[in-house]
Structure formats: C-alpha cells, structure tokens
Design a protein around this motif. Structure first.
Motif, mmCIF file in Angstrom:
data_model
loop_
_atom_site.group_PDB
_atom_site.id
_atom_site.type_symbol
_atom_site.label_atom_id
_atom_site.label_comp_id
_atom_site.label_asym_id
_atom_site.label_seq_id
_atom_site.Cartn_x
_atom_site.Cartn_y
_atom_site.Cartn_z
ATOM 1 N N ASP A 222 2.563 17.827 8.776
ATOM 2 C CA ASP A 222 3.086 18.974 9.527
ATOM 3 C C ASP A 222 2.773 18.769 10.988
ATOM 4 O O ASP A 222 1.912 17.980 11.353
ATOM 5 N N LEU A 223 3.517 19.488 11.824
ATOM 6 C CA LEU A 223 3.507 19.168 13.240
ATOM 7 C C LEU A 223 3.805 20.409 14.065
ATOM 8 O O LEU A 223 4.660 21.212 13.697
ATOM 9 N N LYS A 224 3.083 20.564 15.167
ATOM 10 C CA LYS A 224 3.382 21.580 16.172
ATOM 11 C C LYS A 224 3.427 20.872 17.517
ATOM 12 O O LYS A 224 2.530 20.108 17.854
ATOM 13 N N ILE A 225 4.493 21.127 18.263
ATOM 14 C CA ILE A 225 4.642 20.532 19.588
ATOM 15 C C ILE A 225 4.797 21.671 20.581
ATOM 16 O O ILE A 225 5.724 22.467 20.486
ATOM 17 N N TYR A 226 3.859 21.729 21.517
ATOM 18 C CA TYR A 226 3.849 22.786 22.522
ATOM 19 C C TYR A 226 4.416 22.246 23.824
ATOM 20 O O TYR A 226 3.924 21.270 24.371
ATOM 21 N N THR A 227 5.478 22.900 24.317
ATOM 22 C CA THR A 227 6.043 22.589 25.625
ATOM 23 C C THR A 227 5.855 23.816 26.510
ATOM 24 O O THR A 227 5.401 24.862 26.042
ATOM 25 N N ASP A 228 6.232 23.708 27.783
ATOM 26 C CA ASP A 228 6.147 24.866 28.683
ATOM 27 C C ASP A 228 7.080 25.989 28.239
ATOM 28 O O ASP A 228 6.788 27.160 28.441
ATOM 29 N N LYS A 229 8.202 25.637 27.633
ATOM 30 C CA LYS A 229 9.216 26.628 27.308
ATOM 31 C C LYS A 229 9.213 27.070 25.852
ATOM 32 O O LYS A 229 9.717 28.137 25.527
ATOM 33 N N ASP A 230 8.688 26.252 24.941
ATOM 34 C CA ASP A 230 8.889 26.515 23.527
ATOM 35 C C ASP A 230 7.789 25.860 22.697
ATOM 36 O O ASP A 230 7.041 25.021 23.190
ATOM 37 N N THR A 231 7.727 26.241 21.432
ATOM 38 C CA THR A 231 6.876 25.577 20.459
ATOM 39 C C THR A 231 7.751 25.124 19.299
ATOM 40 O O THR A 231 8.511 25.905 18.746
ATOM 41 N N ILE A 232 7.654 23.857 18.958
ATOM 42 C CA ILE A 232 8.399 23.298 17.836
ATOM 43 C C ILE A 232 7.437 23.216 16.666
ATOM 44 O O ILE A 232 6.354 22.642 16.784
ATOM 45 N N ILE A 233 7.821 23.794 15.528
ATOM 46 C CA ILE A 233 6.943 23.812 14.363
ATOM 47 C C ILE A 233 7.674 23.206 13.168
ATOM 48 O O ILE A 233 8.784 23.612 12.834
ATOM 49 N N ALA A 234 7.032 22.243 12.535
ATOM 50 C CA ALA A 234 7.518 21.653 11.282
ATOM 51 C C ALA A 234 6.394 21.816 10.267
ATOM 52 O O ALA A 234 5.310 21.260 10.440
ATOM 53 N N LYS A 235 6.652 22.568 9.205
ATOM 54 C CA LYS A 235 5.594 22.952 8.260
ATOM 55 C C LYS A 235 5.409 21.993 7.092
ATOM 56 O O LYS A 235 4.431 22.114 6.359
ATOM 57 N N ASN A 236 6.330 21.061 6.885
ATOM 58 C CA ASN A 236 6.200 20.116 5.773
ATOM 59 C C ASN A 236 6.886 18.804 6.130
ATOM 60 O O ASN A 236 7.495 18.680 7.197
ATOM 61 N N ARG A 237 6.794 17.843 5.216
ATOM 62 C CA ARG A 237 7.347 16.504 5.469
ATOM 63 C C ARG A 237 8.842 16.530 5.788
ATOM 64 O O ARG A 237 9.302 15.844 6.691
ATOM 65 N N ASN A 238 9.618 17.314 5.035
ATOM 66 C CA ASN A 238 11.066 17.365 5.273
ATOM 67 C C ASN A 238 11.390 17.921 6.649
ATOM 68 O O ASN A 238 12.287 17.425 7.329
#
Length: 128
Positions: free
Chosen positions: A89-105
């Motif tokens: 799983d992955l969280k990517i924090y930018t100045d404008k947004d947060t991208i969240i992927a909770k599982n492998r797919n």
C-alpha cells in the motif's frame, strides 16, 4: 565433426539467450514541480539500490522524499511487476493532493500504462 560441434554451441547459446526474461527497474518519478513524500508498506521486493540506506518501522513502513524532477528506484523485477511489487500500500503526499492506494491492485493501477492499457516498462509511477 567440428562443424556439428559449432552448430551445437550456436544452438545452445540461442536457447539460453531466448529463455532469459528481461529485468526492469521499478521507479517513482516526481514531475509535480515540488517535493513529494512517499509513505509505503514494504515487501521483500523493495530494494532501493546500493547507495540508499533505509530503516523501516516495526510495521515495515517507510517514508521517503522524492525531489521535483527526480526518480527514486524502488526495486527490480524480472518480467512482470505483479509478483515483484515493492510495496503493498502507498500514500503519496504532494502540495495539492494525497494519492492513496490501499492494496496491491490499487498500487498497480498507479503505474504508467501504454496506449492499450498495459504497464509500460521500465515500470514507472509518475506523480504529476
């Protein structure tokens, strides 16, 4: 006899070369214009390279920064990415947004795709 031996060696080399799967890097590329922070739950396939040391916490999570215009190598894969994914799983924090992927797919869906929808190689997750 010598001619048969040469042909045999050529065939053996051809078979060995043909059966090798290519190796591709797994990258996070920052095209956002500002620094990003990546928070990831690592798998055994996370391998940032020899020049980077990392310490994951007790839950096997790691945070790292990727400067604007830079790439961060997260691992290598032989053939397909699905079995060699460096994080679950992955969280990517930018100045404008947060991208969240909770599982492998969901993580796989973040990687760049070609015009027919297949993952591009090298496997790159581009943050814009």
């Amino acid at each position: 006899m010598r001619k048969k031996l040469n042909i045999g060696i050529i065939l053996l080399i051809a078979i060995l070369i043909q059966s090798c799967d290519p190796t591709y890097p797994v990258l996070i590329k920052n095209d956002s214009g500002t620094e990003i922070i990546v928070d990831a739950k690592l798998t055994n396939d996370f391998y940032p390279g020899l020049t980077t040391t990392f310490i994951a916490d007790e839950n096997n999570r790691l945070q790292f920064k990727v400067e604007s215009g830079q790439e961060f190598q997260c691992g290598m894969t032989i053939g397909g990415l699905k079995d060699d994914l460096p994080f679950t799983d992955l969280k990517i924090y930018t100045d404008k947004d947060t991208i969240i992927a909770k599982n492998r797919n969901e993580v796989l869906n973040l990687f760049d795709k070609n015009w027919i929808g297949n993952l591009k190689t090298p496997y790159t997750l581009t943050v814009k």
